[in-house]
Design an enzyme around this catalytic site. Structure first.
Site, mmCIF file in Angstrom:
data_model
loop_
_atom_site.group_PDB
_atom_site.id
_atom_site.type_symbol
_atom_site.label_atom_id
_atom_site.label_comp_id
_atom_site.label_asym_id
_atom_site.label_seq_id
_atom_site.Cartn_x
_atom_site.Cartn_y
_atom_site.Cartn_z
ATOM 1 N N ASP A 15 7.991 -1.612 8.116
ATOM 2 C CA ASP A 15 6.968 -1.062 9.005
ATOM 3 C C ASP A 15 5.862 -2.073 9.321
ATOM 4 O O ASP A 15 5.554 -2.332 10.487
ATOM 5 C CB ASP A 15 6.342 0.189 8.388
ATOM 6 C CG ASP A 15 7.314 1.349 8.329
ATOM 7 O OD1 ASP A 15 8.530 1.115 8.358
ATOM 8 O OD2 ASP A 15 6.852 2.499 8.255
ATOM 9 N N ARG A 95 -6.462 3.950 -1.855
ATOM 10 C CA ARG A 95 -6.710 3.657 -0.445
ATOM 11 C C ARG A 95 -8.125 3.166 -0.146
ATOM 12 O O ARG A 95 -8.297 2.210 0.598
ATOM 13 C CB ARG A 95 -6.374 4.877 0.420
ATOM 14 C CG ARG A 95 -4.896 5.249 0.408
ATOM 15 C CD ARG A 95 -4.013 4.053 0.699
ATOM 16 N NE ARG A 95 -2.608 4.406 0.828
ATOM 17 C CZ ARG A 95 -1.625 3.834 0.171
ATOM 18 N NH1 ARG A 95 -1.896 2.861 -0.710
ATOM 19 N NH2 ARG A 95 -0.383 4.179 0.360
ATOM 20 N N ASP A 124 -3.006 9.152 4.580
ATOM 21 C CA ASP A 124 -3.491 7.780 4.446
ATOM 22 C C ASP A 124 -4.240 7.280 5.673
ATOM 23 O O ASP A 124 -5.189 6.503 5.559
ATOM 24 C CB ASP A 124 -2.335 6.832 4.117
ATOM 25 C CG ASP A 124 -1.922 6.910 2.655
ATOM 26 O OD1 ASP A 124 -2.715 7.449 1.852
ATOM 27 O OD2 ASP A 124 -0.835 6.435 2.312
ATOM 28 N N SER A 176 10.833 7.620 0.301
ATOM 29 C CA SER A 176 9.874 6.521 0.341
ATOM 30 C C SER A 176 9.048 6.561 -0.933
ATOM 31 O O SER A 176 8.883 7.620 -1.548
ATOM 32 C CB SER A 176 8.962 6.636 1.569
ATOM 33 O OG SER A 176 8.165 7.800 1.484
#
Length: 398
Positions: A15, A95, A124, A176
């Site tokens: 990605d 994050r 996110d 994932s």
């Protein structure tokens, strides 16, 4: 949008590799690829080489492991943060730290924009962007997943092939994952059906509880002002201490969680987590608080935990309300000093002892044996006064 230079949060996966090339082509500007080392297993030299080969002007890898433990994990665990009764916020805590370093790099490198690889469906994107706004509101934010038409893995692969971006020849995982020092999360793919049991081979940080040692492991955790400072009497810095908790928890099958949670954006999501060290730390910390915190202080603090946890989950780490609550949480921790003894056995973390020089537990008051410090006759008036409203209510009904 007129952009001169972009700092991209870059992992080196499919990605963000596609995003790196897409940003350079779409905005005709230089892109700095930035990667955060927060404890995940990664070949950072390979990440650096791939980023440069894909077109990055520069690749910056920041070691944030110590900061993650000291300034994010420990403050949250001092506060007993937990989302929806189960989730220990492993991704949520990482994050804001990643975003903070990204902003620092952007300002240092003279960039006018930041970008990330989060999709338009998840949490996110909110966490990254609220952090950007809270720290450097003048930076432009580019979220490719909300802009482009590369909305499938097949389209990403085709774009990568067209632009000679290396795609690892590995079997595609049916889910994932995201890993850091605090946890590893698994979602998507076969896990999207909440009826499907996770594949036992999926787990990485923990052994299956049934395969854990047949003998329990005993562990003593010492705390100072709510933070762990020693294991089995040996003083350790925060990072090696937490890494040791992870190893002990993992070896004993501790910290697995299968959860359907409510995302901030409105949908439900099924996630499977491994949080070995964090699970041990939470149990030990809560046990020590039972003997060192005043009852009413604990009640008020506990009433704030859900709100504090939601703020972290929803991306408001750098908000004034989270900072206000943190100050309150930390004020409660001044007396949380002492040692907790735990038994780790086949997926279970059981508290078997706690002691503190500041303990509010007094055996002379609590004993069932004869004592001279508590007059049991005092309980008569206490019960009558507490039952007065019930008595009046009962008389009224009659």
């Amino acid at each position: 949008m007129d952009v001169q230079k972009i700092v991209l949060a870059y992992s080196g996966g499919l990605d963000t590799s596609v995003i790196l090339k897409w940003l350079a082509e779409e905005y005709k500007c230089s892109v700095i690829a930035y990667s955060a080392d927060i404890g995940q297993e990664e070949d950072w030299e390979a990440v650096r080489a791939k980023g440069l080969a894909t077109g990055a002007e520069k690749v910056i890898v920041s070691d944030l492991k110590t900061e993650f433990v000291e300034n994010y994990i420990f403050p949250a665990f001092r506060s007993n943060a937990i989302y929806e009764g189960s989730y220990l916020l492993g991704t949520s805590l990482a994050r804001p730290l990643i975003a903070k370093e990204q902003v620092r790099i952007a300002l240092e490198e003279g960039a006018d924009a930041v970008s990330h690889g989060a999709t338009g469906k998840g949490n996110d994107q909110v966490r990254f962007e609220l952090a950007y706004i809270g720290l450097a509101p003048k930076l432009k934010i580019i979220a490719p997943w909300r802009l482009w038409d590369l909305n499938s893995r097949q389209k990403l692969v085709e774009f990568a092939q067209q632009h000679a971006i290396p795609i690892p020849v590995t079997k595609e995982k049916p889910y994932s994952s995201d890993e850091n020092l605090l946890h590893i999360s698994f979602e998507g793919g076969i896990l999207e059906d909440p009826w499907n049991e996770p594949d036992p081979a999926m787990f990485k940080l923990t052994v299956a509880p049934e395969q854990a040692p047949d003998q329990p492991t005993y562990l003593e955790v010492e705390f100072c002002h709510g933070d762990p400072v020693a294991l089995d009497g040996r003083r350790l810095d925060p990072l090696p201490l937490f890494q040791t908790l992870n190893k002990l928890g993992g070896a004993n099958g501790i910290g697995r969680l299968d959860l359907v949670e409510n995302r901030f954006v409105g949908m439900k999501s099924r996630g499977v987590y491994e949080t070995p060290g964090g699970t041990i730390l939470r149990e030990a910390h809560r046990a020590l608080e039972t003997i060192t915190l005043d009852r009413e202080v604990m009640r008020i603090r506990d009433s704030l935990v859900p709100r504090y946890s939601e703020l972290i989950y929803n991306g408001f780490w750098f908000s004034p309300e989270r900072e206000l609550l943190q100050t309150t949480m930390d004020a409660c921790q001044q007396s949380v000093n002492g040692t907790v003894r735990l038994k780790l056995y086949k997926g279970n973390c059981t508290v078997v002892g706690r002691r503190s020089d500041q303990s509010l537990y007094q055996e002379s008051f609590a004993t069932f044996e004869e004592d001279t410090v508590y007059d049991q006759a005092d309980a008569t008036g206490f019960i009558r006064l507490n039952g007065l409203r019930l008595r009046i209510q009962a008389l009224q009904k009659r």
